[in-house]
Design an enzyme around this catalytic site. Structure first.
Site, PDB file in Angstrom:
ATOM      1  N   GLU A  64       0.874  -1.174   0.000  1.00 60.06           N
ATOM      2  CA  GLU A  64       0.000   0.000   0.000  1.00 60.06           C
ATOM      3  C   GLU A  64       0.906   1.217   0.000  1.00 60.06           C
ATOM      4  OE1 GLU A  64      -2.414   1.232   3.626  1.00 60.06           O
ATOM      5  OE2 GLU A  64      -3.957   0.330   2.345  1.00 60.06           O
ATOM      6  N   GLN A  73      -2.021  17.812  -6.356  1.00 57.41           N
ATOM      7  CA  GLN A  73      -1.247  17.632  -7.585  1.00 57.41           C
ATOM      8  C   GLN A  73      -0.285  16.474  -7.399  1.00 57.41           C
ATOM      9  OE1 GLN A  73       0.160  21.383  -9.187  1.00 57.41           O
ATOM     10  NE2 GLN A  73       2.065  20.453  -9.855  1.00 57.41           N
ATOM     11  N   ASP A  74      -0.138  15.652  -8.422  1.00 60.61           N
ATOM     12  CA  ASP A  74       0.878  14.601  -8.469  1.00 60.61           C
ATOM     13  C   ASP A  74       1.873  14.961  -9.559  1.00 60.61           C
ATOM     14  OD1 ASP A  74      -0.381  13.135  -6.506  1.00 60.61           O
ATOM     15  OD2 ASP A  74      -0.896  11.440  -7.781  1.00 60.61           O
ATOM     16  N   ASN A  75       3.171  14.775  -9.281  1.00 62.57           N
ATOM     17  CA  ASN A  75       4.228  15.080 -10.235  1.00 62.57           C
ATOM     18  C   ASN A  75       5.124  13.866 -10.428  1.00 62.57           C
ATOM     19  OD1 ASN A  75       3.444  17.869 -10.464  1.00 62.57           O
ATOM     20  ND2 ASN A  75       4.358  18.179  -8.467  1.00 62.57           N
ATOM     21  N   ARG A 130      18.385  18.202  -8.304  1.00 63.59           N
ATOM     22  CA  ARG A 130      17.239  19.104  -8.468  1.00 63.59           C
ATOM     23  C   ARG A 130      16.958  19.751  -7.121  1.00 63.59           C
ATOM     24  NH1 ARG A 130      14.565  18.477 -13.335  1.00 63.59           N
ATOM     25  NH2 ARG A 130      15.038  16.558 -14.472  1.00 63.59           N
ATOM     26  N   HIS A 132      14.214  23.465  -3.885  1.00 64.81           N
ATOM     27  CA  HIS A 132      13.067  24.276  -4.295  1.00 64.81           C
ATOM     28  C   HIS A 132      12.054  24.461  -3.166  1.00 64.81           C
ATOM     29  CE1 HIS A 132      13.991  22.450  -8.481  1.00 64.81           C
ATOM     30  NE2 HIS A 132      14.761  23.483  -8.240  1.00 64.81           N
ATOM     31  N   LYS A 169       5.148  18.120   0.501  1.00 61.80           N
ATOM     32  CA  LYS A 169       5.405  17.113  -0.533  1.00 61.80           C
ATOM     33  C   LYS A 169       5.588  15.742   0.096  1.00 61.80           C
ATOM     34  CE  LYS A 169       7.801  20.460  -3.476  1.00 61.80           C
ATOM     35  NZ  LYS A 169       9.093  20.860  -4.034  1.00 61.80           N
ATOM     36  N   HIS A 222      13.295  21.716  -0.676  1.00 61.98           N
ATOM     37  CA  HIS A 222      13.418  20.294  -0.968  1.00 61.98           C
ATOM     38  C   HIS A 222      14.271  20.079  -2.216  1.00 61.98           C
ATOM     39  CE1 HIS A 222      12.010  16.721  -3.240  1.00 61.98           C
ATOM     40  NE2 HIS A 222      12.304  16.163  -2.084  1.00 61.98           N
ATOM     41  N   TYR A 233       5.871  12.581  -6.679  1.00 69.02           N
ATOM     42  CA  TYR A 233       5.505  13.284  -5.454  1.00 69.02           C
ATOM     43  C   TYR A 233       4.137  13.928  -5.552  1.00 69.02           C
ATOM     44  CZ  TYR A 233       7.651  17.441  -7.726  1.00 69.02           C
ATOM     45  OH  TYR A 233       7.996  18.447  -8.575  1.00 69.02           O
ATOM     46  N   GLU A 262       8.038  30.605  -6.745  1.00 74.22           N
ATOM     47  CA  GLU A 262       9.090  29.607  -6.588  1.00 74.22           C
ATOM     48  C   GLU A 262      10.411  30.274  -6.221  1.00 74.22           C
ATOM     49  OE1 GLU A 262      10.580  25.583  -8.731  1.00 74.22           O
ATOM     50  OE2 GLU A 262      10.189  27.282 -10.049  1.00 74.22           O
ATOM     51  N   LYS A 290      18.358  27.393 -13.521  1.00 71.23           N
ATOM     52  CA  LYS A 290      17.652  27.961 -12.364  1.00 71.23           C
ATOM     53  C   LYS A 290      18.321  27.534 -11.053  1.00 71.23           C
ATOM     54  CE  LYS A 290      13.775  25.889 -11.388  1.00 71.23           C
ATOM     55  NZ  LYS A 290      12.382  25.430 -11.409  1.00 71.23           N
ATOM     56  N   ASP A 291      18.691  26.264 -10.976  1.00 70.67           N
ATOM     57  CA  ASP A 291      19.280  25.765  -9.730  1.00 70.67           C
ATOM     58  C   ASP A 291      20.697  26.291  -9.508  1.00 70.67           C
ATOM     59  OD1 ASP A 291      16.898  24.485  -9.346  1.00 70.67           O
ATOM     60  OD2 ASP A 291      17.661  22.469  -9.745  1.00 70.67           O
TER      61      ASP A 291
END
Length: 181
Positions: free
Chosen positions: A28, A47-49, A59, A62, A71, A118, A131, A142, A167-168
């Site tokens: 599960e 939302q699921d990503n 990454r 953020h 998350k 994160h 996530y 952001e 960006k990072d």
């Protein structure tokens, strides 16, 4: 499902009970009631990503300064080292980080609550990362914390510099970052 608070107790590692035999496995992966009991509050995921990244990709770190996202993260292929940094100025653990190895093999999940930055680095040839979030993506809110901020001092398991997005590469150090009250 076993829920274990990490060194920053608001960040929780979830370890599912896996049933396996010669045919494969079953577990599960999410139970809303058990999840809310473990974190001690009501949560609605909106939302699921799903991302896929190659070995060495980092990454993050953020977060959204408005419309902050909690998350629940997991890996379904490969392995990552996943990190949460507390950006809540009123917290006794402000500026501190916790990390966990998440993989398709261990099937662990990490709850990263609102108020945290994160990020993760891919340790396997590639990783598929899933996530759930408690608020919608809002690019105008952001922010990015520098992955290599000396004040935060994350001990990333890296043998060479990571691969970063444009960006990072522009993440702020903690002393210059927008933070939460």
């Amino acid at each position: 499902m076993k829920a274990t608070p990490l060194a920053i107790s608001d960040v929780i590692l979830f370890e599912p009970r896996v049933f396996g035999d010669d045919r494969g496995f079953f577990f599960e992966s999410f139970n809303h009631r058990l999840f809310e009991d473990a974190i001690g509050r009501k949560v609605q995921f909106v939302q699921d990503n799903h991302s896929r990244s190659s070995k060495g990709v980092l990454r993050g770190l953020h977060y959204q300064i408005q419309q902050p996202q909690g998350k629940l993260v997991r890996v379904i292929e490969g392995e990552v080292f996943d990190v949460a940094v507390d950006l809540r100025r009123s917290s006794p653990s402000f500026g501190q980080w916790v990390g966990a190895y998440l993989s398709a093999e261990n099937k662990h999940q990490l709850w990263v609550p609102e108020g945290f930055a994160h990020g993760f680095v891919v340790l396997s040839d590639y990783a598929e990362f899933l996530y759930k979030t408690t608020d919608y993506y809002a690019p105008e809110h952001e922010r990015c914390l520098a992955w290599d901020d000396q004040q935060v001092a994350i001990r990333w398991p890296l043998s060479e510099p990571p691969l970063l997005s444009g960006k990072d590469k522009l993440g702020n150090v903690l002393k210059d970052a927008d933070c939460f009250d």
